[in-house]
Design an enzyme around this catalytic site. Sequence first.
Site, PDB file in Angstrom:
ATOM      1  N   LYS A 114      94.913  -5.855  18.989  1.00 57.80           N
ATOM      2  CA  LYS A 114      95.259  -7.142  18.362  1.00 57.80           C
ATOM      3  C   LYS A 114      94.032  -7.850  17.824  1.00 57.80           C
ATOM      4  O   LYS A 114      94.117  -8.545  16.814  1.00 57.80           O
ATOM      5  CB  LYS A 114      95.992  -8.045  19.358  1.00 57.80           C
ATOM      6  CG  LYS A 114      97.369  -7.508  19.698  1.00 57.80           C
ATOM      7  CD  LYS A 114      98.446  -8.560  19.601  1.00 57.80           C
ATOM      8  CE  LYS A 114      99.802  -7.893  19.600  1.00 57.80           C
ATOM      9  NZ  LYS A 114     100.830  -8.647  20.291  1.00 57.80           N
ATOM     10  N   LYS A 196     105.365   4.932  16.114  1.00 57.85           N
ATOM     11  CA  LYS A 196     106.497   4.222  16.688  1.00 57.85           C
ATOM     12  C   LYS A 196     107.144   3.261  15.679  1.00 57.85           C
ATOM     13  O   LYS A 196     106.443   2.628  14.894  1.00 57.85           O
ATOM     14  CB  LYS A 196     105.952   3.415  17.889  1.00 57.85           C
ATOM     15  CG  LYS A 196     106.975   3.129  18.931  1.00 57.85           C
ATOM     16  CD  LYS A 196     106.277   2.610  20.176  1.00 57.85           C
ATOM     17  CE  LYS A 196     107.087   1.493  20.784  1.00 57.85           C
ATOM     18  NZ  LYS A 196     106.579   1.047  22.069  1.00 57.85           N
ATOM     19  N   LYS A 199     108.615  -3.459  14.027  1.00 57.91           N
ATOM     20  CA  LYS A 199     109.170  -4.509  13.166  1.00 57.91           C
ATOM     21  C   LYS A 199     108.100  -5.136  12.284  1.00 57.91           C
ATOM     22  O   LYS A 199     108.407  -5.907  11.397  1.00 57.91           O
ATOM     23  CB  LYS A 199     109.890  -5.559  14.001  1.00 57.91           C
ATOM     24  CG  LYS A 199     109.022  -6.314  14.956  1.00 57.91           C
ATOM     25  CD  LYS A 199     109.850  -7.174  15.897  1.00 57.91           C
ATOM     26  CE  LYS A 199     108.987  -7.622  17.064  1.00 57.91           C
ATOM     27  NZ  LYS A 199     109.759  -7.956  18.241  1.00 57.91           N
TER      28      LYS A 199
END
Length: 329
Positions: A114, A196, A199
Amino acid sequence: MDKKIILSGIKPTGIPTLGNYIGALRNWNLMQKDGNYCYYMVADLHALTVRNDPDELRQQTRSMAALLIACGIDPDRSPLFIQSHVHQHAELSWLLGCVTYMGELNRMTQFKDKSAKHADNINAGLYTYPVLMASDILIYGAHQVPVGDDQKQHVELARNIAIRFNNAFGDTFVVPEPVMPKFGARIMGLQDPEHKMSKTDTNPNGYISMLDDPAVITKKFKKAVTDCEPVIAYAEGRYGCNNLLTIFCACTGKTMDEAVKDFEGCGYGRLKAAVAEAVIAELEPVQSEYRRIMDDREYLDGVLKKGAEQAAEKAQQTLDLAFSRVGIR
Ligand code: TRP
């Protein structure tokens, strides 16, 4: 089987994908059986670690709660609540932060990922995120924490924090363990089946949102990436084809052998249409239940109020014990 206390949470950032549903949300429903006692939480405090829009957060938090009920979480049986409604989490988080080493937080791969992704906003909340998560877990005495593989490291940290605190101050916390879904843990992207399903994929054709309507679902599967092998099979390296078969099995309950047999002699067009159909059949009842709940403001408010009250009762007990163990109170 032993009765377990179970806790899990999900951040209210965006609508969950088919991958989140198969890998996580659907299993949350199943865990309510066997006499387990489950707490389910919408982690709105965790959502603040990335710069957010206030109105959007408010809306998405409710929407996520409604979706969890639509997925089969039974609020009469399992407290369902919003993390920030139970103020004890943030308080316990401070105590836990004082027994967590910076070295441990530095090793968290999500923090590293992140920070790379949001290089302009590497805030302290992003860094202490796993401590708050440990608090979410330890405050309920959870034995098991269902998570996807990206959160396993955080649950392991929660274990270490619990053990360290117990050793220093006496038995206080249950030492939790992560539980990973056996099946469908990893639904991959439709455009990039080596990664993976996410969204936050910049290409919306890469994922199925849980609220996509049937026509959109059909279209996205039509565009799904496969490979140039002529035969449909589950085999090493055939990421796209494997993923479609996995989704098919997850939505129909068939085994992989049965699925492969079903598509013997078929082309990808047939496979994609069948997968789309299975996904639509699985999601449609969830979607209509979701709409019903979102239209009933009073019901949803009531559920969340009651859930927070039930959760707070347990949370306060743990917090009082932890405070007294360290010499406060
Ligand atoms: N960090 C989790 C995620 O991003 C959400 C979460 C917050 C959570 N608190 C939790 C999950 C406690 C399990 C237990 O998916």
